[in-house]
Design an enzyme around this catalytic site. Structure first.
Site, PDB file in Angstrom:
ATOM      1  N   SER A  46       0.822  -1.205   0.000  1.00 52.73           N
ATOM      2  CA  SER A  46       0.000   0.000   0.000  1.00 52.73           C
ATOM      3  C   SER A  46       0.854   1.252   0.000  1.00 52.73           C
ATOM      4  CB  SER A  46      -0.925  -0.045   1.219  1.00 52.73           C
ATOM      5  OG  SER A  46      -0.930   1.185   1.890  1.00 52.73           O
ATOM      6  N   LYS A  47       0.535   2.109  -0.945  1.00 52.98           N
ATOM      7  CA  LYS A  47       1.274   3.367  -1.066  1.00 52.98           C
ATOM      8  C   LYS A  47       1.097   4.183   0.219  1.00 52.98           C
ATOM      9  CE  LYS A  47       3.021   7.097  -3.023  1.00 52.98           C
ATOM     10  NZ  LYS A  47       4.444   7.278  -3.163  1.00 52.98           N
ATOM     11  N   ARG A  48      -0.121   4.116   0.783  1.00 56.07           N
ATOM     12  CA  ARG A  48      -0.383   4.896   1.994  1.00 56.07           C
ATOM     13  C   ARG A  48       0.497   4.449   3.153  1.00 56.07           C
ATOM     14  NH1 ARG A  48      -6.722   4.833   2.112  1.00 56.07           N
ATOM     15  NH2 ARG A  48      -6.756   4.896  -0.134  1.00 56.07           N
ATOM     16  N   GLY A  74       3.512   3.590   2.766  1.00 58.55           N
ATOM     17  CA  GLY A  74       4.895   3.861   2.395  1.00 58.55           C
ATOM     18  C   GLY A  74       5.496   2.906   1.371  1.00 58.55           C
ATOM     19  N   ASP A  91       7.692   5.667  -7.858  1.00 60.27           N
ATOM     20  CA  ASP A  91       8.785   5.570  -6.881  1.00 60.27           C
ATOM     21  C   ASP A  91       9.850   4.605  -7.382  1.00 60.27           C
ATOM     22  OD1 ASP A  91       7.415   7.244  -5.137  1.00 60.27           O
ATOM     23  OD2 ASP A  91       6.423   5.585  -4.113  1.00 60.27           O
TER      24      ASP A  91
END
Ligand code: GLU
Length: 478
Positions: free
Chosen positions: A251-253, A255, A261
């Site tokens: 999950s990007k949230r 990190g 990225d």
């Protein structure tokens, strides 16, 4: 029926690895069957609107070569392809669904989105036993005409078990009592995902819907809408989640890296694409390196895995290394250049540096660590000149560097071959082993025990002046 798939991202401002993988499988199903791949932007959640997010979606898909046949920028016969521009369509179908008995108007004060995070009891109650269900359609329409805010809620009028087929998971059974009567059209006139996906997939003639398996439990609700309208549901292909480890979703949230990225860190888009293709799909052979064109030929959605796939960065690194080595020297050099920032202003031979690095690195981001000693010579200890295998120690090194310095100063053709031959001759002429010259020179030039490239390769990268300077610095230390 023509195969038509769609990628339907919400514009969040980044490309989640799992979403890119879904897009890839959708693209491949379309291309493997001579079909169309459609891009649709699902932006009905205006709270989550992020400036420039659609552009990131366009750029990412283009960057990996997944070109769409219809979409917001190029149009097509089934547009518009941005959900916020389809408001009138959803309203029309929502009212129709009420007429057909598949939904009802609701006037309760409530939370409208379908998130269950902070769902309160009252909301849960409405979702399963909405008092507004008893209001007649005529009466409800009068209230709406009087300007009263309303939402359209789905009716779950069936009991028993819903059964549907999924390409990956087979036949799935879900009890109708587990389904809530969620909002389909919000009071701002925009649909929720649960309604928009059905209307759009039908109107856009989507044949295969590929999406995360978190949507399985809601699929009977979508099927009820299809059924009420008399439409045929698409073929469902639910895919297992991409996991960070056995218990956590990627999950990007939290990190975890998005596609952007990874690219910024020096992963090649082609390598990422190749890696995610195999993250949940098994070609049934030993082959691991696939171009997009190769995947288009051999992809079969029946070979998608049911079990969650763990995103293995070590494997991605390895694969990225394979892609880096497959680049031409020129291509690699161009990609490496932005990573040589710390070497700016130095008169180094960066082409030579690229040719030393290309076989050795797995990710472009490794370049910074690997070249730190070029930007600045580390303050090393002369104990580093001690090496039993090379039969050197600080004393031998001193003698070797004293011999090497004038010879290097006289070299005019500053190439690896010439420097190597010259230092080898120097060793032979002084009854020394090659390593007794080359090892001290390499330490002098790098201040490191291990370096990318040998002594003469480093000399070429540094150039004559810096090489001489570093040899002199070593002699001062010794
Ligand atoms: N907008 C949804 C998402 O981003 C799409 C899901 C689907 O493909 O149906 O999760």
């Amino acid at each position: 029926m023509k195969t038509r798939t769609r990628f339907a991202p919400s514009p969040t401002g980044y490309m989640h690895i799992g979403n890119l993988r879904t897009a890839l499988y959708e693209y491949l199903i379309a291309k493997a069957n001579g079909g169309d791949f459609i891009l649709r932007i699902e932006d009905t959640d205006q709270k989550r609107y992020v400036e420039g997010a659609t552009d990131i979606i366009f750029k990412t898909l283009k960057r990996v070569g997944m070109n769409w046949d219809e979409g917001p920028d190029i149009g097509g016969n089934f547009g518009p392809y941005v959900q916020s521009e389809r408001k009138a369509i959803y309203a029309e179908y929502a009212h129709k669904l009420v007429d057909l008995g598949g939904a009802h108007y609701c006037f309760c004060a409530h939370k409208e989105d379908d998130s269950t995070d902070d769902e309160n009891e009252a909301e849960a109650h409405i979702k399963f036993k909405d008092p507004c269900k008893n209001i007649s359609v005529e009466e409800a329409r009068k209230r709406i005409a009087n300007g009263e805010p309303f939402v359209v809620r789905q009716n779950i009028n069936k009991t028993g078990t819903s059964v549907f087929h999924d390409v990956v998971y087979g036949d799935i059974e879900i009890d109708y009592d587990e389904l809530d009567e969620g909002v389909l059209l919000k009071s701002d006139g925009l649909p929720t995902y649960n309604f928009a996906n059905v209307v759009d997939d039908h109107l856009m003639q989507i044949s295969h819907v590929v999406r995360g398996n978190e949507y399985i439990s809601s699929t009977p609700k979508y099927n009820l809408i299809y059924e009420t309208f008399g439409w045929t549901p698409p073929t469902y292909v639910h895919v297992a989640q991409v996991m960070k480890d056995a218990h956590h979703k990627l999950s990007k949230r939290n990190g975890d890296a998005s596609f952007q990225d990874l690219v910024a860190k020096g992963y090649l888009p082609e390598a990422v694409l190749n890696y995610i293709a195999l993250l949940g799909w098994n070609p049934g052979t030993e082959q691991e390196i696939f171009s997009l064109q190769e995947l288009e030929k051999c992809f079969e959605c029946e070979k998608l895995n049911k079990s969650p796939a763990i995103f293995d960065i070590t494997k991605l690194k390895w694969m990225n290394g394979c892609y880096i080595r497959n680049l031409s020297a020129d291509e690699f050099h161009k990609l490496a250049l932005p990573f040589y920032e710390a070497l700016q202003g130095k008169n180094y031979n960066l082409e030579a540096l690229s040719s030393v690095l290309q076989p050795r690195i797995e990710v472009l981001n490794d370049i910074a660590d690997q070249t730190e000693f070029l930007a600045q010579l580390p303050d090393y200890d002369i104990a580093l000149f001690e090496n039993k295998k090379m039969k050197t120690n600080p004393e031998v090194a001193k003698q070797a560097l004293e011999l090497a310095l004038p010879v290097l100063q006289n070299v005019t053709e500053w190439t690896n071959e010439n420097l190597f031959a010259t230092l080898k001759d120097l060793a032979v002429n002084n009854e020394l082993k090659n390593g007794q010259i080359l090892y001290p020179v390499r330490i002098a030039l790098s201040g490191l025990e291990t370096t990318p490239g040998g002594a003469t390769e480093l000399a070429v990268i540094l150039g004559k002046d810096e090489t001489i300077k570093r040899v002199k610095q070593a002699l001062n230390k010794l």
